[in-house]
Design a protein around this motif. Structure first.
Motif, short mmCIF file in Angstrom:
data_model
loop_
_atom_site.label_atom_id
_atom_site.label_comp_id
_atom_site.label_asym_id
_atom_site.label_seq_id
_atom_site.Cartn_x
_atom_site.Cartn_y
_atom_site.Cartn_z
N GLY A 39 0.98 -126.56 -34.70
CA GLY A 39 1.48 -125.01 -34.46
C GLY A 39 0.66 -124.69 -33.41
O GLY A 39 1.15 -123.87 -32.31
N ARG A 40 -0.77 -124.72 -33.69
CA ARG A 40 -1.65 -123.87 -32.49
C ARG A 40 -1.40 -124.82 -31.18
O ARG A 40 -1.32 -124.09 -30.11
CB ARG A 40 -3.16 -124.34 -32.90
CG ARG A 40 -3.52 -123.33 -34.04
CD ARG A 40 -5.04 -123.35 -33.97
NE ARG A 40 -5.35 -124.50 -34.70
CZ ARG A 40 -5.52 -124.66 -36.20
NH1 ARG A 40 -5.15 -123.57 -36.89
NH2 ARG A 40 -5.75 -125.83 -36.81
N THR A 41 -1.46 -126.30 -31.17
CA THR A 41 -1.23 -127.02 -29.86
C THR A 41 0.17 -126.42 -29.23
O THR A 41 0.28 -126.33 -28.13
CB THR A 41 -0.97 -128.29 -30.30
OG1 THR A 41 -2.07 -128.69 -31.01
CG2 THR A 41 -0.84 -129.20 -28.95
N ALA A 42 1.34 -126.08 -30.23
CA ALA A 42 2.60 -125.83 -29.50
C ALA A 42 2.41 -124.51 -29.09
O ALA A 42 3.09 -123.99 -27.81
CB ALA A 42 3.89 -125.84 -30.85
N VAL A 43 1.69 -123.46 -29.53
CA VAL A 43 1.63 -122.01 -29.12
C VAL A 43 0.77 -122.24 -27.99
O VAL A 43 0.94 -121.46 -26.95
CB VAL A 43 0.86 -121.33 -30.13
CG1 VAL A 43 0.46 -119.98 -29.38
CG2 VAL A 43 1.69 -120.83 -31.32
N ASP A 44 -0.33 -123.15 -27.80
CA ASP A 44 -0.97 -123.09 -26.37
C ASP A 44 -0.17 -123.67 -25.30
O ASP A 44 -0.15 -123.29 -24.38
CB ASP A 44 -2.31 -123.99 -26.86
CG ASP A 44 -3.27 -123.50 -27.55
OD1 ASP A 44 -3.28 -122.34 -27.83
OD2 ASP A 44 -4.11 -124.12 -28.00
N LEU A 45 0.70 -124.83 -25.81
CA LEU A 45 1.30 -125.38 -24.79
C LEU A 45 2.59 -124.19 -24.31
O LEU A 45 2.88 -124.15 -23.03
CB LEU A 45 2.06 -126.54 -25.12
CG LEU A 45 1.38 -127.88 -25.35
CD1 LEU A 45 2.04 -128.97 -25.80
CD2 LEU A 45 0.84 -128.28 -23.84
N SER A 46 2.91 -123.60 -25.09
CA SER A 46 3.92 -122.51 -24.88
C SER A 46 3.24 -121.54 -24.12
O SER A 46 4.05 -120.85 -22.86
CB SER A 46 4.68 -121.77 -26.16
OG SER A 46 5.19 -122.94 -26.92
N GLU A 47 2.26 -120.84 -24.19
CA GLU A 47 1.47 -119.85 -23.56
C GLU A 47 1.42 -120.37 -22.06
O GLU A 47 1.60 -119.85 -20.92
CB GLU A 47 0.32 -119.54 -24.25
CG GLU A 47 0.27 -118.70 -25.32
CD GLU A 47 -0.97 -118.45 -25.83
OE1 GLU A 47 -1.94 -119.08 -25.55
OE2 GLU A 47 -1.09 -117.49 -26.80
N LYS A 48 1.04 -121.76 -21.91
CA LYS A 48 0.68 -122.33 -20.66
C LYS A 48 2.13 -122.28 -19.90
O LYS A 48 2.06 -122.29 -18.82
CB LYS A 48 0.13 -123.75 -20.70
CG LYS A 48 -1.36 -123.82 -21.08
CD LYS A 48 -2.04 -124.91 -21.13
CE LYS A 48 -3.35 -124.88 -21.52
NZ LYS A 48 -4.07 -126.29 -21.61
N ILE A 49 3.07 -122.82 -20.45
CA ILE A 49 4.46 -123.05 -19.95
C ILE A 49 5.14 -121.52 -19.50
O ILE A 49 5.53 -121.49 -18.44
CB ILE A 49 5.57 -123.64 -20.77
CG1 ILE A 49 5.03 -125.16 -21.04
CG2 ILE A 49 6.94 -123.87 -20.41
CD1 ILE A 49 5.72 -126.05 -21.83
#
Length: 185
Positions: free
Chosen positions: A140-150
């Motif tokens: 979940g954290r990794t997905a949020v971090d990736l989403s923020e970057k995207i």
């Protein structure tokens, strides 16, 4: 030969004793016989009776001893047979008890094995759930971090972040379930 010649031969014959010698010898023989019969024969008879009694008594005692020995031998054989039967019974009891002990130990070992397997399964399930929870939070954290970057926007709001993580995990579960059903086919 005339009779006078015979008398002469009888008187001078050294083999035939004189008549007075025959008479006195007979008297002496009768006196000795009387004393022998009166005094010696009772002693001889008593001694022979005592010896006969001792011999017969010894034989009777020997027969009694032999009968006692035979009875003791038969009793010994009977006791030996009883001891053999008892030993056989004890041996069979011991074998039966040994089988019971082995069976009890097998049951205990199986119970212990089942308990250990169940505990191991429970522990494995708990570890699996812990790992899944840790992976979900990391994912979940990794997905949020990736989403923020995207997206280039911050998803710092906790509610937004939580709903994004839950949606992502739901999609991930549906993907996992679909791939599991394809693998099963």
């Amino acid at each position: 030969m005339p009779t006078s010649d015979l008398v002469f031969l009888a008187e001078n014959n050294p083999i035939i004793p004189a008549s007075y010698d025959i008479v006195w010898s007979a008297i002496v023989l009768l006196v000795i016989g009387f004393f022998f019969w009166k005094f010696v024969m009772p002693i001889y008879t008593r001694t022979m009776a005592e010896r006969t009694e001792k011999i017969e008594g010894g034989i009777l005692r020997a027969e009694e001893a032999q009968a006692k020995a035979q009875a003791a031998y038969e009793q010994y054989n009977a006791q030996l047979a009883e001891a053999r039967v008892e030993a056989s019974r004890i041996r069979e009891d011991a074998q039966e008890q040994g089988k019971q002990i082995v069976n009890e130990m097998k049951v205990k070992a199986q119970d212990e094995s089942d308990r250990i397997i169940a505990a191991g399964g429970n522990q494995l399930q708990a570890q699996r759930q812990q790992i899944v929870a840790e992976l979900r939070s990391d994912l979940g954290r990794t997905a949020v971090d990736l989403s923020e970057k995207i997206l280039g926007a911050s998803l710092s709001d906790e509610v937004t972040r939580s709903s994004s993580i839950d949606r992502f995990l739901t999609e991930l579960d549906s993907v996992d379930a679909g791939s599991a059903s394809k693998a099963a086919k």
